[in-house]
Scaffold this motif. Structure first.
Motif, PDB file in Angstrom:
ATOM      1  N   GLY A  87      41.868  43.406  47.552  1.00 52.78           N
ATOM      2  CA  GLY A  87      41.566  44.225  46.382  1.00 52.78           C
ATOM      3  C   GLY A  87      42.785  44.924  45.830  1.00 52.78           C
ATOM      4  O   GLY A  87      43.929  44.621  46.175  1.00 52.78           O
ATOM      5  N   ARG A  88      42.529  45.901  44.966  1.00 52.97           N
ATOM      6  CA  ARG A  88      43.596  46.631  44.274  1.00 52.97           C
ATOM      7  C   ARG A  88      44.558  47.310  45.257  1.00 52.97           C
ATOM      8  O   ARG A  88      45.773  47.213  45.110  1.00 52.97           O
ATOM      9  CB  ARG A  88      42.969  47.656  43.324  1.00 52.97           C
ATOM     10  CG  ARG A  88      43.956  48.484  42.561  1.00 52.97           C
ATOM     11  CD  ARG A  88      43.272  49.510  41.641  1.00 52.97           C
ATOM     12  NE  ARG A  88      42.512  50.471  42.426  1.00 52.97           N
ATOM     13  CZ  ARG A  88      41.169  50.604  42.369  1.00 52.97           C
ATOM     14  NH1 ARG A  88      40.464  49.859  41.557  1.00 52.97           N
ATOM     15  NH2 ARG A  88      40.549  51.490  43.112  1.00 52.97           N
ATOM     16  N   HIS A 103      46.670  44.656  47.029  1.00 51.59           N
ATOM     17  CA  HIS A 103      47.607  43.993  46.111  1.00 51.59           C
ATOM     18  C   HIS A 103      48.783  44.893  45.716  1.00 51.59           C
ATOM     19  O   HIS A 103      49.924  44.435  45.655  1.00 51.59           O
ATOM     20  CB  HIS A 103      46.854  43.523  44.868  1.00 51.59           C
ATOM     21  CG  HIS A 103      47.671  42.685  43.957  1.00 51.59           C
ATOM     22  ND1 HIS A 103      47.951  41.368  44.208  1.00 51.59           N
ATOM     23  CD2 HIS A 103      48.300  42.993  42.795  1.00 51.59           C
ATOM     24  CE1 HIS A 103      48.701  40.877  43.229  1.00 51.59           C
ATOM     25  NE2 HIS A 103      48.931  41.840  42.363  1.00 51.59           N
ATOM     26  N   ASP A 113      36.106  36.954  47.754  1.00 52.94           N
ATOM     27  CA  ASP A 113      36.294  36.569  46.361  1.00 52.94           C
ATOM     28  C   ASP A 113      37.480  35.602  46.290  1.00 52.94           C
ATOM     29  O   ASP A 113      38.629  35.991  46.524  1.00 52.94           O
ATOM     30  CB  ASP A 113      36.563  37.818  45.527  1.00 52.94           C
ATOM     31  CG  ASP A 113      36.714  37.546  44.041  1.00 52.94           C
ATOM     32  OD1 ASP A 113      37.349  36.527  43.678  1.00 52.94           O
ATOM     33  OD2 ASP A 113      36.224  38.366  43.246  1.00 52.94           O
ATOM     34  N   THR A 140      44.986  35.045  44.168  1.00 58.56           N
ATOM     35  CA  THR A 140      45.947  35.932  43.508  1.00 58.56           C
ATOM     36  C   THR A 140      46.893  36.547  44.541  1.00 58.56           C
ATOM     37  O   THR A 140      48.110  36.625  44.317  1.00 58.56           O
ATOM     38  CB  THR A 140      45.219  37.040  42.723  1.00 58.56           C
ATOM     39  OG1 THR A 140      44.381  36.428  41.741  1.00 58.56           O
ATOM     40  CG2 THR A 140      46.192  37.989  42.050  1.00 58.56           C
ATOM     41  N   GLU A 141      46.332  36.955  45.678  1.00 55.41           N
ATOM     42  CA  GLU A 141      47.160  37.523  46.750  1.00 55.41           C
ATOM     43  C   GLU A 141      48.114  36.474  47.315  1.00 55.41           C
ATOM     44  O   GLU A 141      49.278  36.745  47.580  1.00 55.41           O
ATOM     45  CB  GLU A 141      46.237  38.056  47.858  1.00 55.41           C
ATOM     46  CG  GLU A 141      46.873  39.084  48.703  1.00 55.41           C
ATOM     47  CD  GLU A 141      46.771  40.475  48.089  1.00 55.41           C
ATOM     48  OE1 GLU A 141      46.500  41.401  48.844  1.00 55.41           O
ATOM     49  OE2 GLU A 141      46.983  40.634  46.886  1.00 55.41           O
ATOM     50  N   ASP A 163      39.794  36.941  51.565  1.00 52.43           N
ATOM     51  CA  ASP A 163      38.872  37.743  50.774  1.00 52.43           C
ATOM     52  C   ASP A 163      37.666  36.887  50.454  1.00 52.43           C
ATOM     53  O   ASP A 163      37.796  35.663  50.286  1.00 52.43           O
ATOM     54  CB  ASP A 163      39.527  38.241  49.481  1.00 52.43           C
ATOM     55  CG  ASP A 163      38.782  39.437  48.905  1.00 52.43           C
ATOM     56  OD1 ASP A 163      39.246  40.583  49.137  1.00 52.43           O
ATOM     57  OD2 ASP A 163      37.729  39.250  48.263  1.00 52.43           O
ATOM     58  N   ARG A 205      40.510  36.635  44.064  1.00 50.03           N
ATOM     59  CA  ARG A 205      41.362  37.668  44.656  1.00 50.03           C
ATOM     60  C   ARG A 205      42.255  37.081  45.742  1.00 50.03           C
ATOM     61  O   ARG A 205      43.434  37.406  45.837  1.00 50.03           O
ATOM     62  CB  ARG A 205      40.525  38.803  45.241  1.00 50.03           C
ATOM     63  CG  ARG A 205      39.964  39.712  44.190  1.00 50.03           C
ATOM     64  CD  ARG A 205      39.194  40.851  44.828  1.00 50.03           C
ATOM     65  NE  ARG A 205      38.724  41.748  43.795  1.00 50.03           N
ATOM     66  CZ  ARG A 205      38.550  43.037  43.972  1.00 50.03           C
ATOM     67  NH1 ARG A 205      38.793  43.589  45.145  1.00 50.03           N
ATOM     68  NH2 ARG A 205      38.116  43.779  42.994  1.00 50.03           N
TER      69      ARG A 205
END
Length: 158
Positions: A44-45, A48, A70, A76-77, A68, A73
């Motif tokens: 999450g935020r 990250h 998701d 993206t990480e 994750d 996410r």
């Protein structure tokens, strides 16, 4: 003028020029085996923007997996991790695995530690599972949602 053997010449020249030619990582100073391999659980935020950058900027750690539930996410990480290591080495890097289930990270023998950046109510169950898997654990605050759960986690790492 004295004669020197080829071996003596190579030793002398090699000792004088090796540090100028060969990077320190060849001698083991920056060898991957000298780094703590880390799996990130939760992307999450907070993970990250705070947790992952701290591990990426540490010469003592190497992020090798992210997890994750998701998929966006997690991907993206992974992209953040791989882009950082690619910039650091000056070549492409594709050594970060992605998982949807945190137990897959815990099952990997090559991962030394985990950073648990999941929602608060998952900190203790994931932390206990990580302790049982023999991993070193870093957990965001709050460590638990109540004293009893914190005690369970504390007992698991004893």
């Amino acid at each position: 003028m004295s004669k020197s053997s080829r071996r003596t010449f190579l030793k002398t020249v090699g000792a004088a020029t090796a540090p100028l030619i060969i990077p320190a990582r060849v001698f083991g100073a920056e060898a991957p085996s000298n780094r703590i391999t880390v799996g990130i659980i939760g992307a999450g935020r907070q993970s990250h923007h705070v947790n992952v950058p701290q591990f990426l900027n540490s010469p003592h750690a190497q992020i090798v997996a992210v997890c994750d539930v998701d998929a966006w996410r997690a991907e993206t990480e992974k992209a953040q991790v791989e882009a950082h290591y690619a910039r650091q080495t000056g070549q492409s890097y594709a050594g970060c695995a992605v998982y949807r289930d945190f137990r897959d990270i815990l099952a990997r023998d090559d991962i030394d530690a985990v950073m648990i950046s999941s929602p608060d109510h998952w900190h203790v169950p994931m932390g206990i599972a990580a302790a049982r898997a023999g991993k070193h654990i870093s957990v965001e605050k709050p460590l638990s949602t109540c004293i009893a759960h914190g005690r369970l986690l504390s007992d698991a790492v004893d």
